[in-house]
Design an enzyme around this catalytic site. Structure first.
Site, PDB file in Angstrom:
ATOM      1  CD  GLU A  93      -2.670  -1.223   2.524  1.00  0.00           C
ATOM      2  OE1 GLU A  93      -2.715  -0.122   3.322  1.00  0.00           O
ATOM      3  OE2 GLU A  93      -2.923  -2.333   3.002  1.00  0.00           O
ATOM      4  CB  CYS A 106       2.617   7.134   3.383  1.00  0.00           C
ATOM      5  SG  CYS A 106       2.807   5.988   4.824  1.00  0.00           S
ATOM      6  CB  CYS A 113       5.351  -6.058   9.156  1.00  0.00           C
ATOM      7  SG  CYS A 113       6.279  -5.330  10.747  1.00  0.00           S
ATOM      8  CB  CYS A 117       2.840  -3.739  16.811  1.00  0.00           C
ATOM      9  SG  CYS A 117       4.515  -2.919  16.484  1.00  0.00           S
ATOM     10  CB  CYS A 120       0.178  -2.869  13.717  1.00  0.00           C
ATOM     11  SG  CYS A 120       0.716  -2.229  11.884  1.00  0.00           S
ATOM     12  N   GLY A 160       5.237  -2.577   6.899  1.00  0.00           N
ATOM     13  CA  GLY A 160       6.861  -2.953   7.082  1.00  0.00           C
ATOM     14  C   GLY A 160       7.544  -2.254   8.130  1.00  0.00           C
ATOM     15  CD  GLU A 161      11.075  -1.211  11.947  1.00  0.00           C
ATOM     16  OE1 GLU A 161       9.996  -0.790  12.374  1.00  0.00           O
ATOM     17  OE2 GLU A 161      12.103  -0.458  11.840  1.00  0.00           O
ATOM     18  CB  SER A 192       8.107   5.476  10.996  1.00  0.00           C
ATOM     19  OG  SER A 192       7.407   5.217  12.310  1.00  0.00           O
ATOM     20  CG  LEU A 216       7.849   5.847  23.325  1.00  0.00           C
ATOM     21  CD1 LEU A 216       9.076   4.850  23.411  1.00  0.00           C
ATOM     22  CD2 LEU A 216       8.420   6.911  24.014  1.00  0.00           C
ATOM     23  CG  HIS A 217       2.932   3.088  19.869  1.00  0.00           C
ATOM     24  ND1 HIS A 217       2.463   4.211  19.172  1.00  0.00           N
ATOM     25  CD2 HIS A 217       3.281   2.335  18.673  1.00  0.00           C
ATOM     26  CE1 HIS A 217       2.559   4.144  17.844  1.00  0.00           C
ATOM     27  NE2 HIS A 217       3.007   2.902  17.606  1.00  0.00           N
ATOM     28  CB  CYS A 334      -0.038   1.452   6.056  1.00  0.00           C
ATOM     29  SG  CYS A 334       0.206   2.228   4.704  1.00  0.00           S
TER      30      CYS A 334
HETATM   31  N1  SAH Z   1       7.335  -0.218  11.237  1.00  0.00           N
HETATM   32  C1  SAH Z   1       7.414   1.000  11.491  1.00  0.00           C
HETATM   33  C2  SAH Z   1       6.771   2.031  10.358  1.00  0.00           C
HETATM   34  C3  SAH Z   1       5.227   1.329   9.965  1.00  0.00           C
HETATM   35  S1  SAH Z   1       3.748   1.838  10.731  1.00  0.00           S
HETATM   36  C4  SAH Z   1       6.982   1.358  12.894  1.00  0.00           C
HETATM   37  O1  SAH Z   1       6.574   0.641  13.647  1.00  0.00           O
HETATM   38  O2  SAH Z   1       7.251   2.673  12.889  1.00  0.00           O
HETATM   39  C5  SAH Z   1       3.724   3.441  10.993  1.00  0.00           C
HETATM   40  C6  SAH Z   1       2.957   4.075  12.117  1.00  0.00           C
HETATM   41  O3  SAH Z   1       1.676   3.653  12.359  1.00  0.00           O
HETATM   42  C7  SAH Z   1       3.784   3.304  13.535  1.00  0.00           C
HETATM   43  O4  SAH Z   1       3.959   4.421  14.465  1.00  0.00           O
HETATM   44  C8  SAH Z   1       2.828   2.201  13.821  1.00  0.00           C
HETATM   45  O5  SAH Z   1       3.043   2.030  15.277  1.00  0.00           O
HETATM   46  C9  SAH Z   1       1.562   3.014  13.775  1.00  0.00           C
HETATM   47  N2  SAH Z   1       0.317   2.167  13.826  1.00  0.00           N
HETATM   48  C10 SAH Z   1       0.193   0.771  13.392  1.00  0.00           C
HETATM   49  N3  SAH Z   1      -1.145   0.436  13.400  1.00  0.00           N
HETATM   50  C11 SAH Z   1      -1.763   1.415  13.902  1.00  0.00           C
HETATM   51  C12 SAH Z   1      -3.397   1.646  14.137  1.00  0.00           C
HETATM   52  N4  SAH Z   1      -4.026   0.853  14.267  1.00  0.00           N
HETATM   53  N5  SAH Z   1      -3.582   2.933  14.903  1.00  0.00           N
HETATM   54  C13 SAH Z   1      -2.671   3.998  14.777  1.00  0.00           C
HETATM   55  N6  SAH Z   1      -1.567   3.782  14.577  1.00  0.00           N
HETATM   56  C14 SAH Z   1      -1.006   2.689  14.114  1.00  0.00           C
END
Ligand code: SAH
Length: 342
Positions: A93, A106, A113, A117, A120, A160-161, A192, A216-217, A334
């Site tokens: 995407e 983006c 991935c 997480c 995600c 992806g990471e 990111s 960070l979250h 995404c």
């Molecule tokens: N793997 C990388 C980049 C991809 S995700 C990373 O983890 O940063 C891009 C961002 O979207 C990341 O901050 C990820 O944690 C966040 N993200 C993923 N799923 C999400 C969701 N359901 N709601 C809000 N943010 C989300």
């Protein structure tokens, strides 16, 4: 592809060396590089190249070109989301967004991935494969070609990471910033990561001008490990130490992403703990109300909790913004579209 050379993953020097092996002069490299980065999809479009040379090229090399399998246009804003199919049938995407400072795209860096997480959509189904530099560039070129819009910023925040595909991503960044191609200053690029600490240190050595975003979250290991498996390898303190080292070495501000999940990481105590940990750091905090994902049970924090959280952080002197949600009507976060297409 069929043992052919992936032209778009090469820079001008490498193209020149490759052309020499084909008995062609290396000055053609600059011309071909420009065509590739203008988004041509066939050798026939390279009108300043002889027919004979084009024939040799198409025998020995290929121009990667993703297929648009779906395209969603938001009715709320100018966001366009593409689902691209790559040469081997994998889908990724790409999202095109309009901001006051220009259009931003983006891109995805992997098909799937393996970071796992919990909130995600991209990680459901695991990692299929990492993308080639050409396949990352293609997302920008194809989105520009299709939309007729010019892209001024690129964010590596799709599926992806990026740091799990380190070498290809670094090569992609080099190609993106090449003169004669898109010539994009890396100050216009954000990368990111979920926090692969060893790779953050490797990236630090390159001293690139890009903005590093760290997902960070959560303010502590208990919460972060419960939603992000990567935290069991590198805990919050180790990650934040790496971030401080990165800032010191590069002089660049880090952006922390914080997806707000109702009842999980959005209490005033969380805000307080986060603020204390980030105090004094050259950073910016982005609060993002979590996007609901069909396969997950998480809910987004309500607006008043997000605002309360923001106020506490701001009260500690941190720079904090609440991320505007673009393309909410087209599953623009995404992973969701790729997942729906499987
Ligand atoms: N793997 C990388 C980049 C991809 S995700 C990373 O983890 O940063 C891009 C961002 O979207 C990341 O901050 C990820 O944690 C966040 N993200 C993923 N799923 C999400 C969701 N359901 N709601 C809000 N943010 C989300």
């Amino acid at each position: 592809m069929d043992g052919k050379h992936d032209l778009k993953s090469m820079d001008i020097k490498e193209l020149g060396a490759f052309f020499q092996t084909l008995g062609a002069p290396s000055y053609k490299a600059k011309q071909v590089f420009a065509w590739l980065h203008r988004g041509v999809v066939s050798f026939d479009e390279m009108t300043d190249q002889s027919k004979a040379f084009r024939a040799i090229l198409s025998e020995q090399a290929y121009i990667s070109c993703p297929k648009i399998v779906r395209k969603l246009e938001s009715k709320l804003d100018d966001t366009v989301k593409y689902l691209f199919e790559l040469a081997d049938g994998e889908c990724v995407e790409t999202v095109l967004m309009r901001y006051a400072y220009g259009d931003s795209v983006c891109i995805s860096t992997q098909a799937g991935c393996r970071m796992g997480c919990g909130f995600c959509a991209s990680t459901i189904g695991g990692l299929h494969r990492s993308l080639l530099p050409s396949e990352m560039l293609d997302q920008i070129l194809a989105a520009m070609r299709d939309s007729g819009r010019k892209v001024s910023h690129v964010v590596l925040m799709g599926i992806g990471e990026p740091l799990d595909n380190y070498d290809n991503v670094v090569r992609f960044l080099h190609l993106l910033s090449c003169k004669g191609g898109l010539n994009m200053g890396l100050r216009h690029v954000s990368l990111s990561t979920c926090g692969l600490v060893d790779r953050i240190y490797r990236l630090m050595e390159l001293k690139l001008q890009l903005t590093l975003s760290v997902s960070l979250h959560a303010p502590n290991d208990t919460i972060r490990s419960s939603i992000m498996p990567v935290n069991r390898k590198w805990g919050v303190e180790t990650l934040l130490t790496a971030c401080r080292d990165y800032i010191n070495a590069t002089g660049r501000r880090i952006s922390f992403e914080y997806a707000m999940i109702d009842g999980v990481n959005d209490t005033p105590a969380c805000a307080q703990e986060l603020a204390e940990r980030l105090r004094g750091m050259l950073c910016h905090v982005n609060l993002i109300p979590a996007n609901p994902v069909k396969e997950r049970s998480y809910q987004k924090s309500p607006a008043e909790k997000v605002e309360r959280f923001r106020r506490i952080l701001a009260g500690f002197g941190l720079t904090v913004t609440v991320r505007r949600t673009l393309g909410a009507d087209i599953q623009a976060s995404c992973g969701q579209l790729r997942q729906a297409a499987r």
